[in-house]
Design a protein around this motif. Structure first.
Motif, PDB file in Angstrom:
ATOM      1  N   GLU A  86       0.809  -1.216   0.000  1.00 36.80           N
ATOM      2  CA  GLU A  86       0.000   0.000   0.000  1.00 36.80           C
ATOM      3  C   GLU A  86       0.846   1.273   0.000  1.00 36.80           C
ATOM      4  O   GLU A  86       0.382   2.325  -0.423  1.00 36.80           O
ATOM      5  CB  GLU A  86      -0.921  -0.040   1.234  1.00 36.80           C
ATOM      6  CG  GLU A  86      -2.107   0.852   1.196  1.00 36.80           C
ATOM      7  CD  GLU A  86      -2.957   0.654  -0.040  1.00 36.80           C
ATOM      8  OE1 GLU A  86      -3.464   1.658  -0.545  1.00 36.80           O
ATOM      9  OE2 GLU A  86      -3.099  -0.493  -0.525  1.00 36.80           O
ATOM     10  N   ARG A  87       2.084   1.204   0.491  1.00 38.06           N
ATOM     11  CA  ARG A  87       2.852   2.422   0.702  1.00 38.06           C
ATOM     12  C   ARG A  87       4.099   2.533  -0.175  1.00 38.06           C
ATOM     13  O   ARG A  87       4.882   3.446   0.001  1.00 38.06           O
ATOM     14  CB  ARG A  87       3.276   2.531   2.171  1.00 38.06           C
ATOM     15  CG  ARG A  87       2.129   2.839   3.128  1.00 38.06           C
ATOM     16  CD  ARG A  87       1.572   4.227   2.871  1.00 38.06           C
ATOM     17  NE  ARG A  87       0.760   4.704   3.967  1.00 38.06           N
ATOM     18  CZ  ARG A  87      -0.567   4.623   4.006  1.00 38.06           C
ATOM     19  NH1 ARG A  87      -1.231   4.052   3.026  1.00 38.06           N
ATOM     20  NH2 ARG A  87      -1.233   5.114   5.041  1.00 38.06           N
ATOM     21  N   ARG A 155      -4.557  -3.991   5.158  1.00 35.44           N
ATOM     22  CA  ARG A 155      -4.503  -3.140   3.988  1.00 35.44           C
ATOM     23  C   ARG A 155      -5.742  -2.247   3.882  1.00 35.44           C
ATOM     24  O   ARG A 155      -5.650  -1.075   3.513  1.00 35.44           O
ATOM     25  CB  ARG A 155      -4.414  -4.027   2.765  1.00 35.44           C
ATOM     26  CG  ARG A 155      -4.133  -3.283   1.525  1.00 35.44           C
ATOM     27  CD  ARG A 155      -4.182  -4.271   0.436  1.00 35.44           C
ATOM     28  NE  ARG A 155      -3.855  -3.655  -0.828  1.00 35.44           N
ATOM     29  CZ  ARG A 155      -4.198  -4.201  -1.964  1.00 35.44           C
ATOM     30  NH1 ARG A 155      -4.844  -5.340  -1.970  1.00 35.44           N
ATOM     31  NH2 ARG A 155      -3.896  -3.618  -3.071  1.00 35.44           N
ATOM     32  N   SER A 156      -6.915  -2.809   4.238  1.00 34.33           N
ATOM     33  CA  SER A 156      -8.113  -1.983   4.134  1.00 34.33           C
ATOM     34  C   SER A 156      -8.045  -0.841   5.152  1.00 34.33           C
ATOM     35  O   SER A 156      -8.514   0.265   4.894  1.00 34.33           O
ATOM     36  CB  SER A 156      -9.368  -2.827   4.319  1.00 34.33           C
ATOM     37  OG  SER A 156      -9.527  -3.176   5.656  1.00 34.33           O
ATOM     38  N   LYS A 159      -5.709   1.763   3.678  1.00 38.89           N
ATOM     39  CA  LYS A 159      -6.391   2.512   2.622  1.00 38.89           C
ATOM     40  C   LYS A 159      -7.257   3.592   3.221  1.00 38.89           C
ATOM     41  O   LYS A 159      -7.279   4.728   2.747  1.00 38.89           O
ATOM     42  CB  LYS A 159      -7.262   1.562   1.794  1.00 38.89           C
ATOM     43  CG  LYS A 159      -6.545   1.019   0.594  1.00 38.89           C
ATOM     44  CD  LYS A 159      -7.529   0.380  -0.373  1.00 38.89           C
ATOM     45  CE  LYS A 159      -6.796  -0.141  -1.580  1.00 38.89           C
ATOM     46  NZ  LYS A 159      -7.252  -1.467  -1.983  1.00 38.89           N
TER      47      LYS A 159
END
Lengths: 261, 301
Positions: A86-87, A155-156, A159
């Motif tokens: 994600e990053r 991850r959610s 986000k």
């Protein structure tokens, strides 16, 4: 909203249908007769016997050791994986590959998963006897499917957090290590806890992968119940199942509480 | 690679960023590659090998396992394996269908509860799903045993021989499967039903649509996103299910999962087991591909 009364009746009947099996097991766990399904009086006996049954105690210990160790490993790996996905600006193609890698353990039917592990451990055994079927191989197997679920949950959360606080921290000269420890991880904690809880319950619940990777000394509760179903169930198993049911309900309710906050 | 970039408040170069990112990425990637992807690929290799005399693997390339999968054995062609594959598809299909039929009333019922108690009802649906599948399955074994009311009723109606139980039987497998997978359909369906636009239903009723037509033209299309997720979450695992047919189906109602398990235990024929597993994987991938085409905008998790 106005519903046809038949909708409600069907719904309640369906729910009853879902609960019927557990109810029957719970009732029979208090039944005095050892064989057969005839009701002959209330007793706590089977629950007391559980505590004196070395096989069941051993299996309980194995189940929890397995679930705890694999959850800890999977939570660390899954959280790192989620942050990486994600990053970091991975090139588009590698991102696609990683994405598929993330979903692979989720969509692979568990029997294929288990069989693949059997083959892998068979090959690894030629190198080291560490891979003899047992608690170690079971932990390896459980972590493999848990990683994906932890990563998806964390991850959610990542986000929904967005990048603003990352940027603010770095703008204020936080080093990367400081930022991870004091900004990112505290913010991620609810997601990590939820992911770990999910991983823990999945491990407690798993039968197929344990069945294929376990050895003679690493019986867990689901395996023990399966084996005794083959031999003929005793009321002790009913009592054990009722207890497991109650513990799972408590765990699920607790994790619900934790993640809601 | 050495140009400077600003990455969310950090002055860095892409090379530096990748180097740090790999520390986060590699542990999980190596783990999954080593214990799932590479073993999966070796399963492919294994399926072209041969079983030795004592159940060991002989690495001689041949296609015999796939021929066997299609039914060509040493005694000529027989439909047995194909039948098992088709039966698995059929069981998964029926399970999904029954789950859908039962999930609609349940989803609407829960959505019609006041908001305060709605999540309680929802929890009631999920709790059985969190109970170990082995326990739920053996519980059905008991409920369908000869001296339980259900079997007694069937015996009384003359549907069953006296003293016979309702398991092992295909019916028992279906009952076990439906109870196992129902929550998977109800949950996503509920999230669609909760967001239903009721003015469309009202419009349909105002225009004198029949109940059936109202359902299929005003309600059904709106619930498709949730339904698709539910179907995928049910159909794919149902195909590979092994515990339920094993405990409730008996030897005459084998599914793919049982066939695979037999090859790795009783028959010790790993290469053939690998070929059957790949057959199941192909069926799964076809299912997923269909889902990708139909429901692209739906999130799986």
């Amino acid at each position: 909203m106005r519903l046809n009364p038949w909708v409600g009746i069907t719904a309640i009947a369906t729910l009853a249908f879902l609960y019927l099996p557990m109810l029957a097991v719970a009732v029979l766990s208090f039944n005095k007769t050892r064989y057969g399904l005839q009701w002959s009086g209330f007793t706590w006996d089977w629950y007391v016997r559980l505590l004196n049954n070395p096989d069941i105690l051993e299996a309980t210990r194995n189940t929890f050791v397995l679930a705890l160790v694999s959850t800890v490993i999977a939570t660390v790996l899954g959280t790192l994986f989620a942050i990486a996905l994600e990053r970091y600006p991975w090139p588009r193609r590698s991102q696609g590959f990683l994405e598929n890698l993330l979903y692979l353990p989720v969509v692979t039917p568990d029997i294929i998963f288990a069989v693949a592990l059997v083959v892998a451990f068979g090959a690894f055994r030629m190198v080291s006897s560490l891979f003899e079927p047992g608690l170690f191989t079971m932990i390896l197997g459980h972590v493999t499917f848990q990683i994906a679920f932890v990563a998806l949950t964390v991850r959610s959360r990542l986000k929904s957090l967005g990048h603003d606080l990352d940027e603010a921290a770095r703008d204020l000269y936080a080093s990367y290590g400081y930022f991870v420890r004091h900004v990112l991880l505290p913010l991620l904690t609810p997601g990590i806890v939820a992911g770990a809880m999910l991983a823990f319950t999945l491990s407690l619940d798993d039968f197929v992968i344990s069945f294929f990777t376990s050895g003679p000394t690493s019986q867990t509760l689901p395996l023990l119940i399966y084996a005794s179903v083959r031999r003929g169930v005793t009321p002790e198993i009913h009592a054990l199942s009722t207890l497991i049911f109650l513990i799972t309900v408590l765990l699920v309710l607790a994790s619900e509480r934790l993640t809601r906050r | 690679m050495n140009r400077l970039i600003v990455w969310f408040g950090e002055l860095t170069t892409p090379a530096q960023l990748y180097r740090r990112g790999l520390w986060f990425l590699l542990p999980a990637v190596i783990w999954i590659l080593g214990l799932l992807v590479i073993p999966g690929l070796s399963l492919v290799a294994l399926s072209f090998a041969e079983r030795g005399q004592y159940g060991e693997v002989v690495w001689r390339f041949n296609l015999e396992n796939y021929a066997r999968l299609l039914g060509y054995g040493i005694f000529g062609w027989s439909p047995d394996t194909i039948l098992i594959l088709l039966r698995s598809l059929w069981v998964a299909f029926v399970t999904t269908l029954v789950c859908i039929v039962l999930a609609y009333p349940l989803a609407f019922f829960i959505a019609s509860r006041p908001p305060r108690t709605r999540y309680l009802w929802l929890a009631l649906v999920i709790i059985p799903f969190w109970t170990n599948l082995v326990i739920r399955t053996y519980a059905w074994q008991m409920l369908l045993a000869p001296d339980f009311p259900f079997a007694k009723l069937a015996q009384g109606l003359g549907l069953l021989a006296p003293d016979a139980g309702l398991y092992p039987s295909p019916l028992a497998v279906y009952i076990g499967m439906v109870t196992a997978f129902l929550p998977f359909v109800v949950m996503p369906l509920f999230s669609s039903v909760e967001r239903l636009d009721w003015s469309l239903v009202e419009a349909a009723q105002d225009l004198y649509a029949s109940r059936i037509r109202t359902f299929f033209q005003a309600v059904w299309p709106q619930t498709l996103p949730g339904l698709t997720v539910g179907v995928i979450l049910t159909f794919i695992p149902a195909m590979g299910m092994f515990v339920i047919p094993d405990l409730l189906g008996g030897a005459k109602y084998l599914l793919v999962g049982n066939l695979i398990q037999q090859q790795f235990y009783a028959s010790r024929d790993w290469p053939y087991g690998a070929a059957v597993s790949l057959g199941l994987m192909v069926m799964t991938l076809i299912g997923l591909a269909l889902y990708r085409r139909r429901g692209k905008d739906v999130d799986l998790v």
